[in-house]
Design an enzyme around this catalytic site. Structure first.
Site, mmCIF file in Angstrom:
data_model
loop_
_atom_site.group_PDB
_atom_site.id
_atom_site.type_symbol
_atom_site.label_atom_id
_atom_site.label_comp_id
_atom_site.label_asym_id
_atom_site.label_seq_id
_atom_site.Cartn_x
_atom_site.Cartn_y
_atom_site.Cartn_z
ATOM 1 N N HIS A 75 -5.351 -13.790 10.235
ATOM 2 C CA HIS A 75 -4.486 -12.614 10.150
ATOM 3 C C HIS A 75 -5.202 -11.303 10.463
ATOM 4 O O HIS A 75 -4.699 -10.238 10.168
ATOM 5 C CB HIS A 75 -3.821 -12.548 8.776
ATOM 6 C CG HIS A 75 -2.966 -13.744 8.494
ATOM 7 N ND1 HIS A 75 -1.835 -14.024 9.228
ATOM 8 C CD2 HIS A 75 -3.092 -14.739 7.598
ATOM 9 C CE1 HIS A 75 -1.291 -15.144 8.770
ATOM 10 N NE2 HIS A 75 -2.038 -15.599 7.785
ATOM 11 N N ARG A 114 1.603 -10.406 6.702
ATOM 12 C CA ARG A 114 3.063 -10.358 6.854
ATOM 13 C C ARG A 114 3.502 -9.573 8.085
ATOM 14 O O ARG A 114 4.670 -9.605 8.447
ATOM 15 C CB ARG A 114 3.701 -9.803 5.569
ATOM 16 C CG ARG A 114 3.405 -10.725 4.383
ATOM 17 C CD ARG A 114 4.064 -10.238 3.124
ATOM 18 N NE ARG A 114 5.514 -10.251 3.226
ATOM 19 C CZ ARG A 114 6.325 -9.784 2.278
ATOM 20 N NH1 ARG A 114 5.814 -9.261 1.182
ATOM 21 N NH2 ARG A 114 7.626 -9.832 2.428
ATOM 22 N N PRO A 155 0.825 -1.224 0.000
ATOM 23 C CA PRO A 155 0.000 0.000 0.000
ATOM 24 C C PRO A 155 0.853 1.266 0.000
ATOM 25 O O PRO A 155 1.754 1.413 0.816
ATOM 26 C CB PRO A 155 -0.805 -0.099 1.294
ATOM 27 C CG PRO A 155 -0.405 -1.355 1.960
ATOM 28 C CD PRO A 155 0.734 -1.967 1.235
ATOM 29 N N GLU A 156 0.573 2.150 -0.923
ATOM 30 C CA GLU A 156 1.283 3.416 -1.025
ATOM 31 C C GLU A 156 0.343 4.531 -0.563
ATOM 32 O O GLU A 156 -0.806 4.275 -0.218
ATOM 33 C CB GLU A 156 1.704 3.642 -2.488
ATOM 34 C CG GLU A 156 2.656 2.588 -3.003
ATOM 35 C CD GLU A 156 4.121 3.009 -2.877
ATOM 36 O OE1 GLU A 156 4.377 4.105 -2.347
ATOM 37 O OE2 GLU A 156 4.989 2.238 -3.318
#
Ligand code: ZN
Length: 270
Positions: free
Chosen positions: A90, A109, A2-3
């Site tokens: 998650h 992650r 994600p930016e």
């Protein structure tokens, strides 16, 4: 990964569900992400009302009426899910609002982060303390960029990725903006004229704004049950297009510097 535009879109997607709502449940489901999750997060946020949401660089900020700000970073793989059908492995934070909406932060992650800071300490918060201006803010101009880099021999691409120069710009957007402005990624910061810096700032704003607009148009889907916030596809001019023809006909080039790919056109970018 994600930016900035994805984070902006995420905040815009969370806002209608959270803003003005009291949090009836706040449940971290593990002790840490990239760093520990504050132990008092549940206690400080349960029962609080969300007063506002915003973004700084690639961080999302959720403010409450108790003067706290929950700062989230999506890391490499984080995303929020709205009203999921079930809680998954998650999902590391669960929020519920007084009107029975459920939000979960999912991050397989775990490179993301959750911090809880006081509203009057936001500017002093570690990652924000020495950060440059927002690329979409008024302070970020050709004049500012020239002043910040006039004596820098480093390549412009590296300077734009430096969070002290400008906040929250990632590799994709830097490649695209340099292409749009016709500037070689290798050119030294000191060797770029003020008019070219003006063009570069315009290009950065344009490439970010069009990505945010693309994210905004897909927001509809996110707010459906089981919607996911955080990612959307976008067609790039040079990024990921090695060997394909640029608009000028020349092939898009790719170079790898310290593990990071740079995509550019030799003919269009000087
Ligand atoms: Zn070209």
């Amino acid at each position: 990964m994600p930016e900035l535009p994805e984070v902006e879109t995420t905040v815009a997607g969370l806002r209608p569900v959270l803003e003005g709502r009291r949090l009836t449940r706040v449940e971290p489901r593990r002790a840490d992400l990239r760093r520990p999750i504050p132990e008092d997060l549940r206690q400080r946020m349960t029962g609080a009302r969300v007063t506002g949401l915003s973004r700084r660089a690639k961080y999302g900020l959720i403010e409450t009426d108790r003067g706290d700000v929950l700062v989230f970073h999506l890391g490499m793989s984080g995303r929020w899910r709205i009203d999921p059908s079930e809680i998954e492995k998650h999902d590391h934070l669960v929020l519920e609002t007084e009107d029975d909406r459920q939000l979960v932060l999912n991050d397989p992650r775990r490179f993301g982060s959750l911090d809880l800071i006081r509203a009057d300490e936001v500017d002093d918060f570690g990652p924000f303390a020495s950060m440059g201006p927002e690329p979409l803010g008024e302070e970020f101009t050709g004049q500012y960029l020239k002043a910040a880099t006039w004596d820098r021999k480093a390549p412009i691409k590296q300077l734009l990725l430096d969070q002290h120069v400008v906040a929250g710009l990632g590799n994709i957007y830097v490649c695209e903006a340099l292409h749009m402005a016709g500037i070689s990624p290798r050119r030294a910061g000191a060797g770029i004229s003020r008019p070219r810096y003006n063009r570069l700032v315009e290009a950065i704003r344009q490439v970010l704004a069009s990505a945010i607009a693309a994210g905004g148009s897909s927001l509809r889907d996110f707010v459906q049950p089981d919607g996911e916030l955080g990612y959307f596809a976008k067609q790039w001019l040079v990024y990921g297009r090695e060997g394909e023809p640029c608009r000028c006909g020349a092939p898009v080039m790719r170079r790898v510097d310290s593990g990071r790919s740079t995509f550019f056109c030799r003919k269009c970018q000087k």
